[in-house]
Design an enzyme around this catalytic site. Structure first.
Site, PDB file in Angstrom:
ATOM      1  N   LYS A  53       0.814  -1.030   0.221  1.00  0.00           N
ATOM      2  CA  LYS A  53       0.140  -0.266   0.222  1.00  0.00           C
ATOM      3  C   LYS A  53       1.203   1.376   0.039  1.00  0.00           C
ATOM      4  O   LYS A  53       0.300   2.318  -0.852  1.00  0.00           O
ATOM      5  CB  LYS A  53      -0.991  -0.043   1.036  1.00  0.00           C
ATOM      6  CG  LYS A  53      -2.408  -0.936   0.662  1.00  0.00           C
ATOM      7  CD  LYS A  53      -3.017  -0.982   2.208  1.00  0.00           C
ATOM      8  CE  LYS A  53      -3.740  -2.440   2.189  1.00  0.00           C
ATOM      9  NZ  LYS A  53      -4.733  -2.409   3.420  1.00  0.00           N
ATOM     10  N   GLN A  97      -4.265  -1.458   9.414  1.00  0.00           N
ATOM     11  CA  GLN A  97      -4.905  -2.366   9.209  1.00  0.00           C
ATOM     12  C   GLN A  97      -5.696  -3.309   9.324  1.00  0.00           C
ATOM     13  O   GLN A  97      -5.084  -3.858  10.870  1.00  0.00           O
ATOM     14  CB  GLN A  97      -3.413  -3.308   8.761  1.00  0.00           C
ATOM     15  CG  GLN A  97      -2.975  -4.558   7.740  1.00  0.00           C
ATOM     16  CD  GLN A  97      -3.450  -4.557   6.425  1.00  0.00           C
ATOM     17  OE1 GLN A  97      -3.708  -3.631   5.799  1.00  0.00           O
ATOM     18  NE2 GLN A  97      -3.744  -5.440   5.964  1.00  0.00           N
ATOM     19  N   ASP A 120     -10.841   3.392   3.807  1.00  0.00           N
ATOM     20  CA  ASP A 120     -11.039   2.287   4.109  1.00  0.00           C
ATOM     21  C   ASP A 120     -13.230   1.785   3.378  1.00  0.00           C
ATOM     22  O   ASP A 120     -13.229   0.715   3.790  1.00  0.00           O
ATOM     23  CB  ASP A 120     -10.942   1.261   5.315  1.00  0.00           C
ATOM     24  CG  ASP A 120      -9.690   0.445   5.274  1.00  0.00           C
ATOM     25  OD1 ASP A 120      -9.586  -0.138   3.798  1.00  0.00           O
ATOM     26  OD2 ASP A 120      -8.558   0.271   6.416  1.00  0.00           O
TER      27      ASP A 120
HETATM   28  N1  GUN Z   1      -7.088  -6.687   6.457  1.00  0.00           N
HETATM   29  C1  GUN Z   1      -7.439  -7.531   5.235  1.00  0.00           C
HETATM   30  N2  GUN Z   1      -7.771  -6.524   3.928  1.00  0.00           N
HETATM   31  C2  GUN Z   1      -8.037  -4.822   4.508  1.00  0.00           C
HETATM   32  C3  GUN Z   1      -8.196  -3.842   4.376  1.00  0.00           C
HETATM   33  O1  GUN Z   1      -8.710  -3.673   2.970  1.00  0.00           O
HETATM   34  N3  GUN Z   1      -7.857  -2.491   4.626  1.00  0.00           N
HETATM   35  C4  GUN Z   1      -7.755  -2.546   6.173  1.00  0.00           C
HETATM   36  N4  GUN Z   1      -7.507  -1.678   7.122  1.00  0.00           N
HETATM   37  N5  GUN Z   1      -7.527  -3.996   6.342  1.00  0.00           N
HETATM   38  C5  GUN Z   1      -7.748  -5.111   6.003  1.00  0.00           C
END
Ligand code: GUN
Length: 290
Positions: A53, A97, A120
């Site tokens: 990311k 995350q 998100d």
């Molecule tokens: N863990 C797995 N997928 C995601 C996501 O799309 N966002 C976040 N913050 N954590 C995740």
């Protein structure tokens, strides 16, 4: 007939090029889009996602910072960091995350993120806005899946879409976005009896369970579009989706490969959400000055 394997790389690179251009234009006007990614603990898969990311952000000309916190970080410490990021004008998007260590409430943490920085779309206010069709950042993975279908030219309206999985991150919002595109939507989950009978009715089958190779050709109607959201590490070290790719290949009409399609598209929507949040912040600032 072998399924058409959807070329995620092509779709992602053209979409990211658009975002990069807009990010540069916004930076030239004085606002560089900025994303803060927070990770607590050492989960190896999460470490990889977070690195990807931050890298994608920098490649798109955006500012990024990664906050790596130890496993024993308290909820109060994490909430304090989020409050600081909420007040930081260089940051337009905040992503914590998931999963978090068990002693921290994900719900509490998500609620602390400023609604306008919730790239998100996990905050209850944004989830509600998406549910009623109001303007809000769209949830990254589900919105990425819709983008993939649209870019390939697959019609959604009036089609029967079956979603396997009911998580808050993918299954539930996926069903919602398919509904917004006028699909007839069914959700299957671990308590669904005779799942094969239902999935075999799907024109579009989206699988987001987190169980390697659980979907085979017995689940798929000939010619169906199969979207595999799963990404699972096998004992051999190889990555596998939730769909048994080889088994389904001769039955499906279209299929997304794992890795290399839904994963990179999810990050692309995250970039898009960060860019849009930065645009809104820049407009708000201009309005204050005027
Ligand atoms: N863990 C797995 N997928 C995601 C996501 O799309 N966002 C976040 N913050 N954590 C995740």
């Amino acid at each position: 007939m072998s399924a058409h394997v959807i070329n995620g790389k092509e779709i992602v690179s053209s979409y990211r090029a658009e975002i990069k251009e807009e990010a540069h234009a916004l930076t030239a006007r004085g606002t560089q889009p900025g994303l803060a990614v927070v990770i607590v603990g050492e989960d190896p898969a999460s470490q990889v996602y977070v690195r990807n990311k931050a890298k994608a952000c920098e490649e798109a000309g955006m500012y990024s910072e990664v906050h790596r916190l130890p496993e024993q970080t308290s909820e109060a410490e994490l909430l304090q960091l989020i409050r600081e990021l909420n007040g930081n004008p260089k940051i337009h998007g905040i992503l914590v995350q998931s999963p978090l260590p068990k002693h921290i409430s994900e719900e509490r943490v998500v609620e602390e993120i400023a609604v306008e920085k919730d790239v998100d779309c996990f905050h209850p206010t944004n989830v509600g806005n998406v549910t009623i069709g109001k303007d809000a950042p769209l949830p990254c993975t589900p919105a990425g899946v819709i983008q993939i279908l649209k870019k390939v030219g697959i019609p959604i309206a009036g089609k029967h879409a079956v979603v396997v999985g009911r998580s808050n991150i993918v299954g539930k919002p996926m069903a919602l976005l398919l509904l917004r595109e006028h699909a007839t939507v069914t959700i299957c989950h671990s308590r669904t009896p005779n799942m094969e009978e239902i999935t075999r009715q799907a024109d579009i089958l989206v699988v987001a369970v987190g169980k390697a190779n659980m979907i085979g050709k017995r689940h798929v109607k000939p010619g169906a579009v199969v979207v595999d959201v799963g990404i699972n590490r096998l004992d051999t070290g190889k990555l596998a989706g939730d769909v048994d790719f080889e088994d389904v290949l001769d039955t499906a009409g279209y299929i997304t490969p794992v890795p290399g399609c839904v994963g990179p598209m999810t990050i692309t929507v995250l970039l898009r959400n960060t860019l849009e949040a930065a645009k809104r912040a820049s407009q708000a600032e201009t309005a204050v000055k005027a």
